[in-house]
Design an enzyme around this catalytic site. Structure first.
Site, PDB file in Angstrom:
ATOM      1  N   GLN A   1       0.917  -1.110   0.364  1.00 18.16           N
ATOM      2  CA  GLN A   1       0.019  -0.342  -0.276  1.00 18.16           C
ATOM      3  C   GLN A   1       0.948   1.187   0.272  1.00 18.16           C
ATOM      4  O   GLN A   1       0.562   2.291  -0.526  1.00 18.16           O
ATOM      5  CB  GLN A   1      -1.192   0.559   1.141  1.00 18.16           C
ATOM      6  CG  GLN A   1      -1.726  -1.390   1.191  1.00 18.16           C
ATOM      7  CD  GLN A   1      -1.852  -1.367   2.891  1.00 18.16           C
ATOM      8  OE1 GLN A   1      -3.421  -0.850   3.216  1.00 18.16           O
ATOM      9  NE2 GLN A   1      -1.748  -2.011   4.027  1.00 18.16           N
ATOM     10  N   ASN A   2       1.861   0.966   0.193  1.00 16.75           N
ATOM     11  CA  ASN A   2       3.092   2.803   0.184  1.00 16.75           C
ATOM     12  C   ASN A   2       3.594   2.597  -1.206  1.00 16.75           C
ATOM     13  O   ASN A   2       3.405   1.798  -2.408  1.00 16.75           O
ATOM     14  CB  ASN A   2       4.587   2.005   1.162  1.00 16.75           C
ATOM     15  CG  ASN A   2       4.154   1.299   2.186  1.00 16.75           C
ATOM     16  OD1 ASN A   2       2.624   1.709   2.995  1.00 16.75           O
ATOM     17  ND2 ASN A   2       4.908   0.657   3.137  1.00 16.75           N
ATOM     18  N   VAL A   3       3.544   4.182  -0.973  1.00 16.33           N
ATOM     19  CA  VAL A   3       3.911   5.301  -2.659  1.00 16.33           C
ATOM     20  C   VAL A   3       5.166   5.732  -1.831  1.00 16.33           C
ATOM     21  O   VAL A   3       5.660   5.818  -3.374  1.00 16.33           O
ATOM     22  CB  VAL A   3       2.952   6.218  -1.850  1.00 16.33           C
ATOM     23  CG1 VAL A   3       1.258   5.521  -2.394  1.00 16.33           C
ATOM     24  CG2 VAL A   3       2.739   7.012  -1.542  1.00 16.33           C
ATOM     25  N   ASP A   4       5.993   4.992  -1.474  1.00 14.17           N
ATOM     26  CA  ASP A   4       7.785   5.843  -1.330  1.00 14.17           C
ATOM     27  C   ASP A   4       8.388   4.774  -2.395  1.00 14.17           C
ATOM     28  O   ASP A   4      10.230   5.424  -1.945  1.00 14.17           O
ATOM     29  CB  ASP A   4       7.803   4.959  -0.139  1.00 14.17           C
ATOM     30  CG  ASP A   4       7.830   4.445   0.356  1.00 14.17           C
ATOM     31  OD1 ASP A   4       8.208   2.562   0.233  1.00 14.17           O
ATOM     32  OD2 ASP A   4       7.574   3.780   2.385  1.00 14.17           O
TER      33      ASP A   4
ATOM     34  N   SER B   1      -2.142  -1.325   9.182  1.00 14.66           N
ATOM     35  CA  SER B   1      -3.109  -1.531  10.355  1.00 14.66           C
ATOM     36  C   SER B   1      -4.815  -1.870   9.941  1.00 14.66           C
ATOM     37  O   SER B   1      -5.726  -2.365  10.445  1.00 14.66           O
ATOM     38  CB  SER B   1      -4.231  -0.313  10.729  1.00 14.66           C
ATOM     39  OG  SER B   1      -4.248   1.147   9.635  1.00 14.66           O
TER      40      SER B   1
ATOM     41  N   GLY C   1       2.872  -4.767   9.133  1.00 11.08           N
ATOM     42  CA  GLY C   1       2.949  -3.381   9.096  1.00 11.08           C
ATOM     43  C   GLY C   1       2.091  -2.678   8.764  1.00 11.08           C
ATOM     44  O   GLY C   1       1.165  -1.015   7.789  1.00 11.08           O
TER      45      GLY C   1
ATOM     46  N   HIS D   1      -1.979   1.656  -4.300  1.00 15.41           N
ATOM     47  CA  HIS D   1      -2.284   2.971  -4.387  1.00 15.41           C
ATOM     48  C   HIS D   1      -1.175   4.436  -4.376  1.00 15.41           C
ATOM     49  O   HIS D   1      -0.641   5.459  -4.237  1.00 15.41           O
ATOM     50  CB  HIS D   1      -2.009   3.155  -2.633  1.00 15.41           C
ATOM     51  CG  HIS D   1      -2.758   2.842  -1.405  1.00 15.41           C
ATOM     52  ND1 HIS D   1      -2.301   2.450  -0.438  1.00 15.41           N
ATOM     53  CD2 HIS D   1      -3.551   1.799  -2.098  1.00 15.41           C
ATOM     54  CE1 HIS D   1      -4.011   1.965  -0.006  1.00 15.41           C
ATOM     55  NE2 HIS D   1      -4.724   1.679  -0.464  1.00 15.41           N
TER      56      HIS D   1
ATOM     57  N   CYS E   1      -1.986  19.346 -22.507  1.00 12.02           N
ATOM     58  CA  CYS E   1      -3.242  20.387 -22.521  1.00 12.02           C
ATOM     59  C   CYS E   1      -3.427  20.896 -21.695  1.00 12.02           C
ATOM     60  O   CYS E   1      -4.399  21.250 -21.190  1.00 12.02           O
ATOM     61  CB  CYS E   1      -3.685  19.112 -22.290  1.00 12.02           C
ATOM     62  SG  CYS E   1      -4.287  17.835 -20.560  1.00 12.02           S
TER      63      CYS E   1
HETATM   64  P1  OAD Z   1      -1.302   2.441   9.153  1.00  4.98           P
HETATM   65  O1  OAD Z   1      -0.847   3.902   8.988  1.00  4.98           O
HETATM   66  O2  OAD Z   1      -2.630   2.839   8.885  1.00  4.98           O
HETATM   67  O3  OAD Z   1      -0.794   1.498   9.950  1.00  4.98           O
HETATM   68  C1  OAD Z   1       0.440   1.330  10.156  1.00  4.98           C
HETATM   69  C2  OAD Z   1       0.406   0.598  10.694  1.00  4.98           C
HETATM   70  O4  OAD Z   1       2.151  -0.011  11.237  1.00  4.98           O
HETATM   71  C3  OAD Z   1       0.468  -0.004  12.223  1.00  4.98           C
HETATM   72  O5  OAD Z   1      -0.625  -1.130  12.473  1.00  4.98           O
HETATM   73  C4  OAD Z   1       1.234   0.331  13.643  1.00  4.98           C
HETATM   74  O6  OAD Z   1       1.214  -0.562  14.679  1.00  4.98           O
HETATM   75  C5  OAD Z   1       2.621  -0.341  12.053  1.00  4.98           C
HETATM   76  N1  OAD Z   1       3.878  -0.593  12.830  1.00  4.98           N
HETATM   77  C6  OAD Z   1       4.233   0.893  13.095  1.00  4.98           C
HETATM   78  N2  OAD Z   1       5.460   0.848  12.908  1.00  4.98           N
HETATM   79  C7  OAD Z   1       6.003  -1.178  12.695  1.00  4.98           C
HETATM   80  C8  OAD Z   1       7.074  -1.646  12.418  1.00  4.98           C
HETATM   81  N3  OAD Z   1       8.631  -1.034  13.241  1.00  4.98           N
HETATM   82  N4  OAD Z   1       7.490  -2.333  12.285  1.00  4.98           N
HETATM   83  C9  OAD Z   1       5.807  -2.912  10.978  1.00  4.98           C
HETATM   84  N5  OAD Z   1       4.519  -2.261  11.740  1.00  4.98           N
HETATM   85  C10 OAD Z   1       4.328  -1.579  11.997  1.00  4.98           C
HETATM   86  O7  OAD Z   1      -0.928   2.653   7.912  1.00  4.98           O
HETATM   87  P2  OAD Z   1      -1.286   1.504   6.606  1.00  4.98           P
HETATM   88  O8  OAD Z   1      -1.818   0.266   6.810  1.00  4.98           O
HETATM   89  O9  OAD Z   1      -0.224   1.271   5.457  1.00  4.98           O
HETATM   90  O10 OAD Z   1      -4.115   4.774   1.849  1.00  4.98           O
HETATM   91  O11 OAD Z   1      -2.071   2.290   6.188  1.00  4.98           O
HETATM   92  C11 OAD Z   1      -3.177   1.867   4.854  1.00  4.98           C
HETATM   93  C12 OAD Z   1      -3.174   2.610   4.184  1.00  4.98           C
HETATM   94  O12 OAD Z   1      -4.333   3.983   4.410  1.00  4.98           O
HETATM   95  C13 OAD Z   1      -2.423   3.820   2.881  1.00  4.98           C
HETATM   96  O13 OAD Z   1      -1.967   3.556   2.050  1.00  4.98           O
HETATM   97  C14 OAD Z   1      -2.712   5.061   2.759  1.00  4.98           C
HETATM   98  C15 OAD Z   1      -3.333   5.810   4.294  1.00  4.98           C
HETATM   99  O14 OAD Z   1      -4.249   6.370   4.588  1.00  4.98           O
HETATM  100  C16 OAD Z   1      -3.648   6.163   1.041  1.00  4.98           C
HETATM  101  O15 OAD Z   1      -3.377   7.550   1.139  1.00  4.98           O
HETATM  102  C17 OAD Z   1      -5.368   5.895  -0.340  1.00  4.98           C
END
Ligand code: OAD
Length: 250
Positions: free
Chosen positions: A104-107, A191, A189, A122, A152
């Site tokens: 889901q990461n864009v990095d 949520s 990593g 994403h 454009c």
């Molecule tokens: P979140 O910020 O919702 O969740 C990050 C998760 O990583 C949390 O559950 C943390 O507990 C966990 N975490 C933190 N440090 C960690 C580590 N060192 N090792 C493993 N896990 C760790 O991020 P995403 O689930 O990626 O979408 O969020 C999903 C989407 O919500 C993103 O792609 C973005 C956001 O809004 C869009 O922008 C469309």
């Protein structure tokens, strides 16, 4: 089953799997210094409103604000490198004949750590597209914010998925198929709160994969996982690779 140790029978079960799918979220990049979205103190959504910065409506209303926010995020990501978790995951995937990495990461940090094929659900913050027809552009006038499409005249925008937009259909279909067909699924990593991406661990579980979550804090998916390792990805994944390599040598 939340735990930090990797039991030997689980390692042996993992070794018998022929296919692996890894599904990652912002947490895998946290140890590189990229903020997550939902951390209560440092998360982007604790400091900024997604409605103001990550929707097509926000871009229409405040194009400069949105462009500059993504410029700031891009400059932040440009300063960091893949961490031990990204690197170990690249190695781990190569231990299996069939492997798929969905993020889901864009990095772009998985690609920077050497994983060639990454299904980006994403988008990617390093790519810039025309907001009218989505053609990709690599150069623009930096002082105009947002810059205009040289073809454009529409605004250019980051090639990321905003709230209210659809995921790239082919990429998501590929991710669903991989989740349905893999024998081992790692949810790392994330949520697991943002749909439709968050369907993937459930799909893998429902179609019989061995599902493992790696996340220091519990998520809505934790209880459904076969195993949940409450550890940072940058510690757990290198340890898993070490144990798998030792098992292969024994
Ligand atoms: P979140 O910020 O919702 O969740 C990050 C998760 O990583 C949390 O559950 C943390 O507990 C966990 N975490 C933190 N440090 C960690 C580590 N060192 N090792 C493993 N896990 C760790 O991020 P995403 O689930 O990626 O979408 O969020 C999903 C989407 O919500 C993103 O792609 C973005 C956001 O809004 C869009 O922008 C469309």
């Amino acid at each position: 089953m939340p735990t930090k140790e990797i039991p030997q029978p689980l390692l042996e079960q993992i070794r018998r799997c022929r296919s692996i799918m890894a599904f990652t979220g912002a947490g895998i990049s946290a140890e590189s210094g990229v903020p997550t979205f939902r951390d209560a103190q440092t998360g982007l959504w604790a400091q900024f409103s997604p409605l103001d910065l990550a929707t097509p409506e926000a871009f229409k209303k405040h194009p400069q604000r949105v462009w500059e926010w993504y410029e700031w995020r891009r400059s932040l990501v440009n300063k960091v490198s893949p961490n031990a978790g990204h690197k170990a995951l690249t190695k781990l995937l190569q231990l299996f004949p069939i492997n798929t990495l969905v993020t889901q990461n864009v990095d772009g940090l998985h690609q920077a750590s050497g994983t060639d094929t990454v299904l980006e659900l994403h988008g990617n913050i390093h790519r810039t597209i025309c907001s009218r027809d989505r053609t990709m552009h690599q150069t623009w006038e930096p002082e105009v914010k947002p810059p205009r499409c040289p073809d454009c005249g529409a605004h250019l925008r980051p090639d990321v998925v905003w709230f209210g937009e659809s995921l790239p259909a082919d990429t998501f279909d590929g991710a669903i198929r991989a989740a349905q067909n893999c024998e081992l699924f790692l949810s790392i990593g994330t949520s697991t709160t943002v749909y439709p991406a968050a369907e993937l661990p459930h799909t893998a579980k429902n179609t019989g994969a061995l599902v493992i979550e790696i996340n220091p804090t519990p998520t809505p998916f934790t209880a459904e996982a076969d195993w949940a390792f409450a550890a940072p990805a940058g510690e757990f994944l290198p340890h898993l690779v070490e144990r798998m390599e030792a098992l292969a040598r024994s």
